[in-house]
Design an enzyme around this catalytic site. Structure first.
Site, mmCIF file in Angstrom:
data_model
loop_
_atom_site.group_PDB
_atom_site.id
_atom_site.type_symbol
_atom_site.label_atom_id
_atom_site.label_comp_id
_atom_site.label_asym_id
_atom_site.label_seq_id
_atom_site.Cartn_x
_atom_site.Cartn_y
_atom_site.Cartn_z
ATOM 1 N N ASP A 151 0.846 -1.199 0.000
ATOM 2 C CA ASP A 151 0.000 0.000 0.000
ATOM 3 C C ASP A 151 0.882 1.250 0.000
ATOM 4 O O ASP A 151 1.869 1.317 0.715
ATOM 5 C CB ASP A 151 -0.891 -0.006 1.243
ATOM 6 C CG ASP A 151 -2.135 0.849 1.076
ATOM 7 O OD1 ASP A 151 -2.221 1.577 0.079
ATOM 8 O OD2 ASP A 151 -3.012 0.772 1.952
ATOM 9 N N HIS A 224 -7.625 -0.831 -9.620
ATOM 10 C CA HIS A 224 -7.521 0.173 -8.556
ATOM 11 C C HIS A 224 -6.434 1.199 -8.866
ATOM 12 O O HIS A 224 -6.645 2.397 -8.691
ATOM 13 C CB HIS A 224 -7.223 -0.537 -7.232
ATOM 14 C CG HIS A 224 -7.141 0.384 -6.061
ATOM 15 N ND1 HIS A 224 -8.245 0.989 -5.518
ATOM 16 C CD2 HIS A 224 -6.062 0.809 -5.332
ATOM 17 C CE1 HIS A 224 -7.871 1.756 -4.504
ATOM 18 N NE2 HIS A 224 -6.556 1.661 -4.366
#
Length: 315
Positions: A151, A224
């Site tokens: 992330d 994403h």
């Protein structure tokens, strides 16, 4: 840190191993408003008092305020782009807005430091606020989120982080400040883990093990990473993410706490619109088939200099 703006809060600090996120609402009454204003002048001192006990612990706290409470607490002037959280999508795919007047983003390399500072801050606030959400987050292995992917790979760093995260000339009264959007996502891990790794990679847009971005020829436009890439005037506009994993395995709760800082809410809002509505509409983020946003809030983060001054503000 640049010298042409007031000293910022710890917005651009490095990601730590632990974090506590507290969102609270202001209780009615002038005494409660005064108590919240008072804490503005004490946050830095409390961070020093607790952090000195573990000098290498990287303890920090960022304090932000919602649109609905700014005028009550501080009056004019008001940050130019502070407004209620914008909701996107509908039904099962909905970026929902939830109550929140005060955000405390507490970070350290050790949870005991976060816990102690949160305790001290909430003791000082007392009955002035009501906590509506509290999440204790942790760094998951090599900065992985709960679905197993790294992330924040594209986070700006160094001077670039300052340029994207902090306000400058666009709102000089609030230079050195930042806007932050927070959302709590819960994941259907059983459904996610039932997918082949290759299918997960196409949803995220990156390789799961190596974190290398998929080639544009095979990366879906609904991935994403595709939908959260924002460009303006031919240049990529970045935000500063400090996301954390959280969960309660015994309760079957597995989540990611999204927190994104930027000099304007616009790029984060555009990302959310792309994800929840689609770019173009209907071409939405397939990660949302497995992840559900259950909170949402927008807050303004004053500079550290202004935060202390706000303790004496008379609205």
């Amino acid at each position: 840190m640049p010298t042409d703006i007031p000293e910022p809060q710890a917005v651009c600090n490095a990601i730590t191993r632990s974090a506590i996120f507290i969102v609270a609402t202001l209780n009615p009454g002038p005494d409660n408003a005064a108590a919240v204003r008072s804490i503005c002048g004490d946050v830095a001192a409390l961070v020093r008092a607790v952090g000195t006990r573990a000098p290498t612990g990287e303890l920090s706290c960022v304090c932000g305020f919602g649109a609905g409470v700014w005028d009550t607490l501080f009056g004019a002037p008001r940050p130019a782009n502070l407004h209620a959280f914008r909701e996107f999508g509908e039904g099962k795919r909905h970026a929902i807005g939830t109550p929140g007047d005060l955000l405390l983003h507490i970070r350290a390399d050790h949870m005991d430091l976060c816990f102690e500072l949160a305790t001290q801050l909430m003791t000082r606030l007392g009955n002035a606020v009501s906590v509506v959400d509290e999440v204790h987050g942790f760094r998951y292995f090599d900065l992985r989120d709960m679905v197993g992917f790294v992330d924040g790979t594209e986070n700006p760093r160094g001077r670039e982080a300052v340029d994207f995260a902090l306000i400058r000339d666009q709102d000089r009264d609030f230079a050195g400040g930042s806007y932050v959007i927070v959302q709590k996502y819960l994941h259907d891990m059983a459904a996610w883990e039932s997918l082949p790794v290759e299918a997960q990679e196409r949803i995220i847009g990156r390789k799961k093990l190596s974190d290398v971005e998929l080639d544009e020829a095979i990366k879906p436009s609904s991935s994403h990473s595709s939908l959260t890439t924002i460009e303006k005037d031919g240049q990529e506009v970045k935000i500063l993410r400090h996301n954390m994993a959280f969960g309660r395995p015994g309760a079957g709760e597995f989540g990611t706490y999204f927190i994104g800082y930027a000099s304007s809410p616009e790029p984060v809002e555009q990302m959310l619109e792309n994800m929840f509505v689609g770019r173009p509409p209907g071409n939405y983020d397939r990660l949302l088939d497995y992840s559900r946003a259950v909170t949402g809030g927008l807050f303004f983060v004053p500079s550290a200099t202004l935060l202390e001054e706000l303790a004496d503000r008379k609205p």
